[in-house]
Design a protein around this motif. Structure first.
Motif, short mmCIF file in Angstrom:
data_model
loop_
_atom_site.label_atom_id
_atom_site.label_comp_id
_atom_site.label_asym_id
_atom_site.label_seq_id
_atom_site.Cartn_x
_atom_site.Cartn_y
_atom_site.Cartn_z
N ALA A 71 0.83 -1.21 0.00
CA ALA A 71 0.00 0.00 0.00
C ALA A 71 0.87 1.26 0.00
O ALA A 71 0.43 2.32 -0.45
CB ALA A 71 -0.93 0.00 1.21
N ARG A 72 2.11 1.10 0.47
CA ARG A 72 2.98 2.28 0.55
C ARG A 72 3.83 2.45 -0.70
O ARG A 72 4.57 3.42 -0.82
CB ARG A 72 3.91 2.14 1.76
N LEU A 73 3.77 1.49 -1.61
CA LEU A 73 4.62 1.55 -2.81
C LEU A 73 3.86 2.16 -3.99
O LEU A 73 2.65 1.99 -4.10
CB LEU A 73 5.06 0.14 -3.21
N PRO A 74 4.60 2.83 -4.88
CA PRO A 74 3.95 3.26 -6.12
C PRO A 74 3.55 2.02 -6.94
O PRO A 74 4.21 0.98 -6.84
CB PRO A 74 5.02 4.08 -6.83
N PRO A 75 2.48 2.13 -7.74
CA PRO A 75 1.94 0.96 -8.44
C PRO A 75 2.98 0.21 -9.27
O PRO A 75 2.96 -1.02 -9.31
CB PRO A 75 0.85 1.57 -9.34
N GLU A 76 3.93 0.94 -9.90
CA GLU A 76 4.88 0.23 -10.77
C GLU A 76 5.84 -0.65 -9.96
O GLU A 76 6.39 -1.62 -10.48
CB GLU A 76 5.64 1.21 -11.68
N GLU A 77 6.01 -0.33 -8.69
CA GLU A 77 6.84 -1.20 -7.84
C GLU A 77 6.00 -2.28 -7.16
O GLU A 77 6.50 -3.34 -6.80
CB GLU A 77 7.54 -0.37 -6.76
N ALA A 78 4.72 -1.97 -6.98
CA ALA A 78 3.86 -2.90 -6.24
C ALA A 78 3.66 -4.22 -7.00
O ALA A 78 3.64 -5.29 -6.39
CB ALA A 78 2.52 -2.25 -5.93
N GLY A 79 3.54 -4.13 -8.34
CA GLY A 79 3.26 -5.34 -9.13
C GLY A 79 4.35 -6.39 -8.99
O GLY A 79 4.08 -7.53 -8.57
N PRO A 80 5.59 -6.03 -9.31
CA PRO A 80 6.67 -7.01 -9.15
C PRO A 80 6.83 -7.49 -7.71
O PRO A 80 7.10 -8.67 -7.47
CB PRO A 80 7.92 -6.24 -9.61
N LYS A 81 6.64 -6.59 -6.75
CA LYS A 81 6.79 -6.98 -5.35
C LYS A 81 5.70 -7.98 -4.95
O LYS A 81 5.94 -8.91 -4.17
CB LYS A 81 6.73 -5.72 -4.47
N LEU A 82 4.51 -7.79 -5.49
CA LEU A 82 3.42 -8.73 -5.21
C LEU A 82 3.82 -10.14 -5.66
O LEU A 82 3.65 -11.11 -4.93
CB LEU A 82 2.13 -8.30 -5.92
N ASN A 83 4.37 -10.22 -6.88
CA ASN A 83 4.82 -11.53 -7.37
C ASN A 83 5.83 -12.16 -6.42
O ASN A 83 5.76 -13.34 -6.08
CB ASN A 83 5.48 -11.39 -8.75
N GLU A 84 6.80 -11.33 -6.03
CA GLU A 84 7.88 -11.84 -5.19
C GLU A 84 7.33 -12.35 -3.85
O GLU A 84 7.68 -13.44 -3.40
CB GLU A 84 8.90 -10.71 -4.96
N ARG A 85 6.46 -11.55 -3.25
CA ARG A 85 5.93 -11.92 -1.93
C ARG A 85 5.02 -13.15 -2.01
O ARG A 85 5.04 -14.00 -1.12
CB ARG A 85 5.16 -10.74 -1.33
#
Lengths: 421, 372
Positions: free
Chosen positions: B116-130
Motif C-alpha cells: 500500500a505504501r509503494l507506487p503501483p509500478e513497484e507494487a506489481g513485481p513486489k506482489l509476485n515476489e511476496r
C-alpha cells in the motif's frame, strides 16, 4: 426423438466461443484447424519473480488503455460474449428471455489484489493493510460484494439472458465446463426444461492464480518460445499452460428444436462421470476413475467403444495427465484406439472453460469432418502409442466424438457428442 | 418415473454442538453460543471442538485441508455414519455447495501493508515476489472450492459422482434439489448433499462487510437488530438422500421424507420480488395447513422484510422458528442445516415442516419435509 433409455434426445442448436485464438466460433475454429498457437508472453501484469511468464490471454476490447478487469468481470464478459453468439445462432427465445435454465461453469472468485490494495491504501496508520482496516474501508461497497459473490456472475448472466429459475454456478476443477453441459443435458432428459444455456468460462490469468498453479509444479516453464510450450502427449512436455476463454452451448430437446424449425448442429448423446478417491492432484495409478468415466459416457450414449471415431483429449501436457489418459485410452479402446488430439496444444488449458470449449470443438470436428491437430509434436513419447493427429489437421469420417475432462480433486466427466440426425 | 426420496442420514455440526439432539434448542429459540471478541465488532457463532480423528482418521488428510474443508469433510462423515452407509459410498452421488476456502490472513496483511505504501509500478513485481515466496504450495488445494468434494471422496470414498455448486445460499438448496431429482428419476439410489461454513474468518467478513449488512456490536435478538442484522454462524450439514425403495430394501430407517423442494431467483426489483418468488415456489409444494416453518432468515434487512411478507401471505401455517437466532447465518450450510432441523421437527410431531431460504443478496428456496 427418444434415446435408447427412453429419454428426450438432446440437440445443440447454438455454439459460442471466445478463446485466445479469437472471438467467435469462426476465428477460434479456423485458428485451431490451422494449428496456430494462442499462447503468448503475459502482458497483463508484471512477470518479474515468476517461474512461468506465458499464458493464453484473451484481451477484451474494453481493457484497452486501462487496468485489467478482475477475474469475475473477465469471466462474466467472456461468458456473455459466448452466450450471445450461441443464443443468436440458435435463434431461440425473445431478447433476454431464454426459455430454460442457466448452468455456468466458472472458477471460484474472491476479492483480488488490486481491490485489496486499493482498500489498504485508504487505511492509515500502523494498522493499514490489516483485515479490520480493509473491512472498514470496504464497508458498504455493494459493487465489490456483488462482484465477488460466487453467485454474482451467474445472477448477472441470468438477468442478461432472461434464463429461467435459479442460475446454477458450478465447479469441478478442470472438468467444470463438461459438468455444466452434463447438468443441462440432465435437466432436459428429466423433462425439467425444453432448453438449457450451458456455459464454461475462465478468466484466472492473474498473478496469484498463476503462482498457485506454479507452486503445484503444474505449469510449463518453457518461457522462451510461448507457442512451443504446450506439448500434450509429446516426450518433452513439462506442464500445462494457463489460459482463459469461454464457450456456450444452447441445448434443446430434439423434439422442441425440430418443432420450432431450428437447425440442429449436433447432439449430446451421453455423459459419464466417476470420482476418484486416490489423491488431490493425481489419478489412481490403476486409472479406474478415468476409465470409468469414459466407459460410462459411451454406455450412456448407447454406444460401444468401437463406435467412437475420435477422442477430444483432456490432454493437458502434464507428464502425469497424458500418461494416465493414454492408460485410459488403451483400457477402453484396446489396440484399436481412435485418433485423439488435444486442443490445449494450441489454446492452452482454459481450466473451468475447457470442457465446454472442447465440447464445442468436438461438434465442429463432426460438422467439418476434420480433426484438429496436436501441435508441438516433435518427439513422440514411446509410452504413448496413440495417433495424436500430430501437428497438422486432417480429414476424417467422424460421427461420434468422446470428449474427456479430468479434474484436480478426482472429478472426471466425459461427454459423447454426435452428428445431427 | 418419480420415486419418493427419504433423508436417511444427517451429519450436523453447529456452534451448539454435534448432532440433532445438541441442536434441538435451535427449534425453540435457545440461547446462542457466541464469540464476540476475536472478530469484534462482529459477533460470530464459533465452531464447537471437533474430534476430527473420528471422521478423518489420517493426520495427513487433516493437514491437507484448512478448517472449512475439514469441517465439511467431518460433517459428511457423520452423515454417512448416521445413514449406516459406509459400504455404499462407491456408488454414492455427491453434490456439495461450496464457498471459498481460507486465505493466508497473515500473508495478506503483510503484503497489503507493504504494498500500500509503494507506487503501483513497484507494487506489481513486489506482489509476485511476496506471493511466490510466501504462499504455502499446499494452501491452494487446501482452500480450493471443489476440493471439499475432493476430500469427501478421498477420506470417505464417495465416488459415484462429484459436483460442486457455487452461489452462496442458493447453491445449497440447488445441491439438494438436483441430488433429489436425480434419485427420483432413477439416476442412482443414494446421494450425499450439503455444505459447510466457518464464520470466524476475516476474509469472509471482508466480503460480507462490503454488503453493509453485517451486524456490529453485542449480539442481539433478530427482532432487535437493524437493517444490518447479519450475524455469521459456523455450521456444516450433510444429508444422505436415498430412494424409499433402496432404503427399505437395505432396512435403513428413514428420518424424514423430502416431500418437495423448489428454488428461484428474483431480481428483487419492482414486482420481481423475493416475496413473489417464494409465493410462486410455495404453490409448487404440497403444503398443508399447520406446517411448521423452519425459517432460514439470515438477518439481512431486505431479505428479512421479503420473508416476513411471504410468511404473512402463507395461509394457515404452523409455528415459525428462525434458526439463525440461535445459530447465526451459515450461508452454504444454512439450508441443509434447516432441512436437518425440519427432519427433527417432523420427528417430534409436526405434520409437515417448511424450510425457507432467502439469500442475503439473491436466491429463494423452499423445501417441505414430512414424517415417514
Amino acid at each position: 426423438m427418444r434415446d435408447h433409455l427412453g429419454r428426450p434426445i438432446v440437440a445443440v442448436t447454438g455454439i459460442g466461443l471466445v478463446t485466445p485464438l479469437g472471438f467467435g466460433v469462426a476465428e477460434s475454429w479456423a485458428g485451431l484447424l490451422a494449428g496456430r498457437s494462442g499462447i503468448s508472453r503475459i502482458t497483463r501484469f508484471p512477470t518479474e519473480h515468476l517461474r512461468t511468464t506465458i499464458a493464453g490471454q484473451v484481451v477484451l476490447p474494453e481493457e484497452a488503455g486501462r487496468e485489467p478487469l478482475s477475474s469475475p468481470e473477465r469471466v462474466e464478459r467472456m461468458a456473455a460474449l459466448a452466450a450471445e453468439e450461441a443464443v443468436a445462432e440458435a435463434g431461440i427465445g425473445a431478447r433476454a428471455n431464454f426459455p430454460g435454465p442457466l448452468f455456468l461453469g466458472m472458477p471460484p472468485v474472491e476479492v483480488e489484489w488490486p481491490s485489496r490494495l486499493a482498500l489498504a491504501r485508504q487505511g492509515n496508520g500502523g494498522e493499514a493493510g490489516s483485515y479490520p482496516a480493509l473491512i472498514a474501508a470496504a464497508t458498504g461497497q455493494q459493487a465489490l460484494f456483488e462482484s465477488c459473490l460466487f453467485g454474482g456472475v451467474g445472477e448477472r448472466l441470468a438477468e442478461r439472458f432472461g434464463t429461467r429459475g435459479a442460475p446454477i454456478s458450478l465447479t469441478t476443477a478442470c472438468a467444470t465446463g463438461a459438468s455444466s453441459i452434463q447438468l443441462g443435458v440432465e435437466a432436459i432428459q428429466r423433462g425439467e426444461a425444453e432448453a438449457a444455456l450451458c456455459i464454461g468460462a475462465e478468466g484466472s490469468v492473474q498473478p496469484e492464480a498463476l503462482i498457485r498453479f506454479s507452486l503445484l509444479s503444474a505449469l510449463s516453464a518453457r518461457n522462451e518460445d510461448p507457442t512451443k510450450a504446450s506439448r500434450p502427449f509429446e516426450k518433452s512436455r513439462d506442464g500445462f499452460v494457463m489460459s482463459e476463454g469461454a464457450a456456450a452451448l444452447v441445448l434443446e430437446s430434439l423434439e422442441s428444436a425440430r418443432a420450432r424449425g431450428a437447425t440442429v448442429l449436433g447432439l449430446v448423446l451421453g455423459a459419464g462421470e466417476k470420482a476418484d478417491s486416490f489423491h488431490r492432484t493425481r489419478s489412481n495409478p490403476d486409472g479406474g476413475a478415468i476409465i470409468g468415466a469414459m466407459r460410462a459416457a459411451i454406455a450412456d450414449a448407447g454406444l460401444e467403444p468401437g463406435q467412437i471415431d475420435y477422442v477430444n483429449a483432456h490432454g493437458t501436457g502434464t507428464p502425469e495427465n497424458d500418461k494416465m489418459e493414454t492408460l485410459g485410452m488403451r483400457a477402453v479402446f484396446g489396440e484399436a484406439s481412435p485418433p485423439i488430439s488435444s486442443n490445449k496444444s494450441m489454446i492452452g488449458h482454459t481450466l473451468s472453460a475447457a470442457g465446454a470449449i472442447e465440447a464445442a470443438f468436438s461438434l465442429l470436428t463432426i460438422r467439418d469432418q476434420r480433426l484438429p491437430p496436436t501441435i508441438n509434436h516433435e518427439v513422440p513419447d514411446p509410452a504413448i502409442p496413440l495417433d495424436v493427429v500430430p501437428n497438422v489437421a486432417r480429414d476424417a469420417k467422424v460421427t461420434q466424438v468422446l470428449s474427456n475432462s479430468f479434474g484436480f480433486g478426482g472429478q472426471n466427466v466425459c461427454l459423447v457428442l454426435g452428428a445431427a440426425p | 418415473m418419480s420415486q419418493p426420496v427419504w433423508i436417511t442420514g444427517i451429519g450436523l455440526v453447529t456452534s451448539l454442538g454435534e448432532g440433532l439432539e445438541a441442536n434441538r434448542p435451535a427449534l425453540s429459540g435457545g440461547a446462542p453460543v457466541l464469540e464476540e471478541a476475536t472478530f469484534a465488532p462482529f459477533p460470530v457463532h464459533p465452531l464447537p471442538p471437533l474430534n476430527l480423528d473420528s471422521q478423518i482418521p489420517k493426520k495427513g488428510d487433516q493437514r491437507q485441508m484448512e478448517p472449512w474443508q475439514r469441517l465439511g469433510t467431518y460433517a459428511a462423515g457423520l452423515a454417512i455414519e448416521s445413514a449406516a452407509a459406509r459400504d455404499l459410498v462407491s456408488d454414492m452421488h455427491l453434490v456439495v455447495a461450496a464457498g471459498g476456502g481460507e486465505r493466508d490472513i497473515g500473508l495478506d496483511e503483510a503484503i497489503s501493508a507493504e504494498l500500500a505504501r509503494l507506487p503501483p509500478e513497484e507494487a506489481g513485481p513486489k506482489l509476485n515476489e511476496r506471493l511466490a515466496g510466501g504462499l504455502r504450495p499446499t494452501l491452494f488445494l487446501a482452500q480450493l472450492s471443489n476440493l471439499l468434494a475432493g476430500n469427501i471422496s478421498i477420506v470417505h470414498g464417495v465416488t459415484g459422482s462429484s459436483r460442486t455448486f457455487m452461489g452462496e445460499e442458493s447453491a445449497a438448496a440447488d445441491a439438494v434439489r438436483i441430488a433429489a431429482a436425480r434419485l427420483a428419476e432413477g439416476r442412482g439410489d443414494i446421494a450425499l448433499a450439503g455444505g459447510a461454513y466457518v464464520a470466524g474468518r476475516w476474509d469472509m467478513l471482508l466480503l460480507y462487510a462490503a454488503s453493509g449488512t453485517l451486524h456490529r456490536g453485542p449480539w442481539a435478538r433478530l427482532a432487535e437488530r437493524g437493517e444490518a442484522g447479519l450475524v455469521m454462524g459456523s455450521a456444516a450439514c450433510f444429508l444422505v438422500l436415498e430412494t424409499e425403495s433402496h432404503a427399505r430394501a437395505r432396512g435403513a430407517a428413514g428420518l424424514a421424507k423430502l416431500a418437495g423442494i423448489a428454488t428461484g431467483a428474483a431480481r428483487r426489483r419492482g414486482t420481481d420480488s423475493a416475496a413473489a418468488s417464494a409465493t410462486a415456489l410455495a404453490a409448487r409444494l404440497p403444503i398443508r395447513p399447520g406446517a411448521a416453518v423452519i425459517s432460514g432468515m439470515s438477518g439481512a434487512g431486505a431479505a428479512r422484510a421479503a420473508e416476513e411478507e411471504f410468511l404473512a401471505s402463507l395461509p394457515g401455517h404452523g409455528p415459525v422458528v428462525r434458526t439463525a437466532e440461535t445459530l447465526g447465518h451459515s450461508v452454504e450450510a444454512a439450508f441443509p442445516t434447516n432441512l436437518a432441523l425440519a427432519a427433527a421437527s417432523v420427528q417430534a410431531g409436526a405434520p409437515q415442516a417448511l424450510v425457507t431460504g432467502f439469500g442475503v443478496w439473491r436466491g429463494e428456496a423452499l423445501a417441505l419435509m414430512e414424517p415417514i
